[in-house]
Design an enzyme around this catalytic site. Structure first.
Site, mmCIF file in Angstrom:
data_model
loop_
_atom_site.group_PDB
_atom_site.id
_atom_site.type_symbol
_atom_site.label_atom_id
_atom_site.label_comp_id
_atom_site.label_asym_id
_atom_site.label_seq_id
_atom_site.Cartn_x
_atom_site.Cartn_y
_atom_site.Cartn_z
ATOM 1 N N TYR A 25 21.661 53.155 108.841
ATOM 2 C CA TYR A 25 22.275 52.296 107.814
ATOM 3 C C TYR A 25 21.866 52.765 106.415
ATOM 4 O O TYR A 25 22.701 52.903 105.522
ATOM 5 C CB TYR A 25 21.856 50.844 108.040
ATOM 6 N N ALA A 26 20.575 53.039 106.230
ATOM 7 C CA ALA A 26 20.085 53.505 104.926
ATOM 8 C C ALA A 26 20.766 54.809 104.534
ATOM 9 O O ALA A 26 21.167 54.979 103.380
ATOM 10 C CB ALA A 26 18.567 53.677 104.960
ATOM 11 N N ALA A 27 20.919 55.724 105.486
ATOM 12 C CA ALA A 27 21.544 57.013 105.192
ATOM 13 C C ALA A 27 22.981 56.834 104.707
ATOM 14 O O ALA A 27 23.406 57.498 103.753
ATOM 15 C CB ALA A 27 21.504 57.917 106.419
ATOM 16 N N ILE A 58 22.521 38.481 101.934
ATOM 17 C CA ILE A 58 23.561 37.541 101.537
ATOM 18 C C ILE A 58 23.944 36.695 102.755
ATOM 19 O O ILE A 58 23.976 37.192 103.886
ATOM 20 C CB ILE A 58 24.798 38.299 101.004
#
Length: 117
Positions: A25-27, A58
């Site tokens: 996800y970070a990549a 959120i």
């Protein structure tokens, strides 16, 4: 061709700072930041502004599925002491798309209630 416009991309605070156990996800979110900044350089001279929004946690169905203890711990880390609302993120996108942001280009706007401070 029209000499103006705005492209808005969706990143994440995870794309700015990483997060344990979320390499994939970070990549992808780091990648969004990279192409936002590259397009800003390439398309800025043509009058097109490119920016990204990097939300924190959120109140979405994905976050709502987290265990209550995890949500409480996250809220405690946010300096506003709460999870953000979807409309708060929408407001930032509306600003960046508007003429009010006519001189904003190549930015990644973190909207996280201060979780990264």
């Amino acid at each position: 061709a029209q000499g103006s416009g705005a492209i808005l991309n969706a990143s994440s605070v995870v794309g700015l700072y990483g997060n344990f156990g979320q390499t994939n996800y970070a990549a992808t979110k780091f990648g969004v930041i990279g192409f936002t900044k590259t397009w800003a350089r390439e398309l800025g001279p043509k009058g097109v502004r490119i920016n990204a929004v990097a939300p924190g946690f959120i109140a979405t169905p994905m976050v709502a599925a987290m265990p209550e203890k995890v949500l409480a711990d996250l809220s405690a880390k946010v300096h506003l002491r709460r999870i953000g609302k979807p409309e708060e993120i929408a407001n930032v996108y509306a600003f960046l798309a508007s003429d009010e942001a006519s001189y904003v280009n190549g930015e990644v706007m973190e909207v996280s209630g201060g979780i990264s401070l």
